[in-house]
Design a protein around this motif. Structure first.
Motif, short mmCIF file in Angstrom:
data_model
loop_
_atom_site.label_atom_id
_atom_site.label_comp_id
_atom_site.label_asym_id
_atom_site.label_seq_id
_atom_site.Cartn_x
_atom_site.Cartn_y
_atom_site.Cartn_z
N UNK A 239 0.88 -1.05 -0.22
CA UNK A 239 0.34 0.34 -0.47
C UNK A 239 0.42 1.34 -0.63
N UNK A 240 2.18 1.36 0.50
CA UNK A 240 2.94 1.91 0.60
C UNK A 240 3.45 2.34 -1.09
N UNK A 241 4.72 1.12 -1.33
CA UNK A 241 5.22 1.65 -2.44
C UNK A 241 4.54 1.14 -4.00
N UNK A 242 3.32 0.59 -3.63
CA UNK A 242 2.46 1.39 -5.38
C UNK A 242 1.68 2.12 -5.60
N UNK A 243 1.72 2.67 -4.34
CA UNK A 243 0.57 4.23 -3.82
C UNK A 243 1.11 5.39 -4.88
N UNK A 244 0.48 5.91 -4.64
CA UNK A 244 1.20 8.03 -5.40
C UNK A 244 1.38 8.30 -4.42
N UNK A 245 0.85 8.36 -3.35
CA UNK A 245 1.09 9.60 -2.16
C UNK A 245 2.76 9.64 -1.79
N UNK A 246 2.95 8.10 -2.12
CA UNK A 246 4.34 8.52 -1.87
C UNK A 246 5.11 9.61 -1.63
N UNK A 247 5.42 9.48 -3.46
CA UNK A 247 5.87 11.39 -3.99
C UNK A 247 4.85 12.13 -4.49
N UNK A 248 3.78 11.51 -4.41
CA UNK A 248 2.86 12.37 -4.97
C UNK A 248 3.22 13.21 -6.05
N UNK A 249 2.41 14.47 -6.71
CA UNK A 249 2.94 14.78 -8.06
C UNK A 249 3.85 16.06 -8.36
#
Length: 480
Positions: A45-55
């Motif tokens: 849920x962390x690795x594959x979610x765009x929230x890790x770097x946002x835009x």
């Protein structure tokens, strides 16, 4: 693209990116044991979610422009990064330990090594030297202030772990808790090999380093055929319209009111009559007032992200700049976020062929496949794709091959793939990043982020032992 579903399940306590590694290594909030399937779901849920770097990466790569504040990602004025990824690396270490007692544990160990490799690759490209061999060994070995491994050693370890993981995977056993590939070990093997190819292409400036045998190792994996080589192949999650499972920018106010298209990106699309523009950008305010059609190329304009911040805002206020398409903040499902997918894989192969690591005659074929794959991702019809591929600015030109490959990769990775495009620029000079009055850091593009303040305070001896200054302008080994 692989279209798995994202279900956010809170299994473990939250974690601050500002915590020192000494606390990561002995985090008392984490359970002492959990089934590997639970840990896999949690980390995925962390690795594959765009929230890790946002835009933020799309601001640095001159795809988008932000006007609410003069963000560091756009002006290149960043300083320190965070070590939050080590929390998830610690969960992967627990996953490995818990798997050793299971009959089908090898698959979990392999997957943990793949995800460890991804995290460490992102960490070393962010900071340069990082804790690797002594990382997250507080509970097992009492190492709470780990030494920093050289970037070269970290990358050697990553490649070794990926090779080991690919050999561990047993396609006869499914993987529980897998929200990415639905338990398919064969897909995880493709991901391991694809990630290894990505690491190796990032070593292009180190091609002469005999300790890596970069081109030979790349060719070996390529010839196996076990990588993302089909259109729907990707390491991603698909969002659903359910609580905590929606697109990571859904109802994001910054995207809704203060995010605009960058000029070089819009110009790229318009010069090629590239209809991806219609899916990514909105018409300018003035174009709408003038009653222009949504497929009118003159209805779209971008703003130069390298200008002084005040000038950017003034130009946006004229009504002649396109915002990002509303779907990015209004559609709870929108599109999957990919950390690595088919189109990027094809562009990696195209670059390798251009460099002669694999058959040079295949460069154009892989370039075309990557471009077509991206167009299909955006739902462009086959008829329009065929016409697009015949455009003079799209037809592959070997003499400008590397630039064309990187430009099409930029078009394919808008709010996708993290900082990959930025790192591509650091090692190749493409895709171009404009520099202007709004570029901080004395008008220079930084090469890295400085270490977290928590490390300066709690692990100073490790930082003092480095053979370079902790400065954003230091050129890491990988880019030399």
């Amino acid at each position: 693209m692989k279209k798995s579903f994202l279900y956010i399940v809170v299994l473990l306590a939250g974690f601050s990116a500002c915590k020192p590694l000494s606390e990561v290594n002995e985090n008392p909030n984490d359970p002492t044991s959990a089934h590997p399937s639970q840990l896999l779901t949690y980390v995925s849920q962390h690795v594959f979610n765009g929230n890790r770097t946002s835009y933020d990466p799309s601001l640095s790569s001159r795809q988008l422009v932000y006007t609410q504040s003069n963000t560091a990602s756009q002006s290149f004025t960043w300083q320190r990064g965070g070590f939050g990824d080590y929390h998830y690396i610690m969960q992967l270490q627990k996953m490995i330990e818990e798997s050793q007692e299971l009959q089908d544990g090898d698959n979990y160990i392999a997957v943990a090594k793949i995800l460890r490799s991804y995290y460490f690759f992102e960490l070393t490209r962010t900071f340069t030297d990082v804790p690797y061999s002594e990382a997250v060994r507080g509970e097992s070995d009492g190492i709470f202030t780990p030494a920093y491994d050289s970037q070269k050693d970290v990358i050697e370890g990553i490649l070794s772990e990926l090779q080991e993981a690919a050999s561990f995977l047993d396609e006869n056993n499914t993987i529980g808790g897998d929200i990415v590939f639905d338990g398919n070990a064969g897909k995880w093997k493709q991901f391991a090999n694809s990630l290894a190819l990505k690491v190796l292409i990032n070593l292009s400036k180190r091609e002469g380093d005999v300790s890596f045998n970069i081109s030979e190792e790349f060719k070996k994996i390529y010839e196996s055929g076990e990588y993302f080589n089909e259109l729907d192949a990707a390491a991603n999650l698909r969002y659903v319209d359910a609580l905590n499972s929606r697109y990571f920018l859904y109802q994001n106010n910054g995207i809704a009111t203060d995010t605009w298209m960058e000029k070089t990106m819009v110009d790229f699309f318009k010069e090629r009559e590239d209809e991806r523009l219609f899916s990514i950008a909105a018409m300018t305010t003035n174009a709408e007032l003038e009653g222009k059609e949504a497929n009118d190329w003159d209805a779209y304009e971008g703003v130069d992200g390298s200008m002084a911040f005040g000038d950017i805002r003034n130009e946006v206020n004229t009504g002649d700049v396109s915002s990002i398409d509303p779907r990015y903040f209004s559609d709870p499902v929108n599109e999957p976020y990919m950390i690595l997918g088919y189109s990027e894989m094809m562009f990696i192969l195209a670059e390798a062929a251009q460099r002669g690591w694999i058959d040079n005659n295949l460069t154009e074929s892989f370039y075309n496949k990557g471009t077509v794959g991206s167009l299909q991702f955006y739902g462009i019809s086959d008829e329009k794709i065929e016409a697009y591929m015949q455009h003079p600015k799209v037809i592959f030109q070997p003499e400008n091959g590397l630039e064309m490959i990187m430009d099409q990769k930029k078009a394919a990775l808008i709010i996708q793939g993290g900082y990959e495009l930025f790192y591509n620029y650091l090692r190749t000079g493409y895709p171009e990043i404009t520099i202007g009055e709004g570029t901080g850091n004395n008008g220079k593009i930084p090469y890295r982020w400085m270490y977290p303040q928590s490390e300066v305070l709690n692990n100073a001896s490790a930082i003092d032992a480095l053979d370079y200054n902790d400065d954003v302008n230091h050129t890491p080994w990988i880019w030399k």
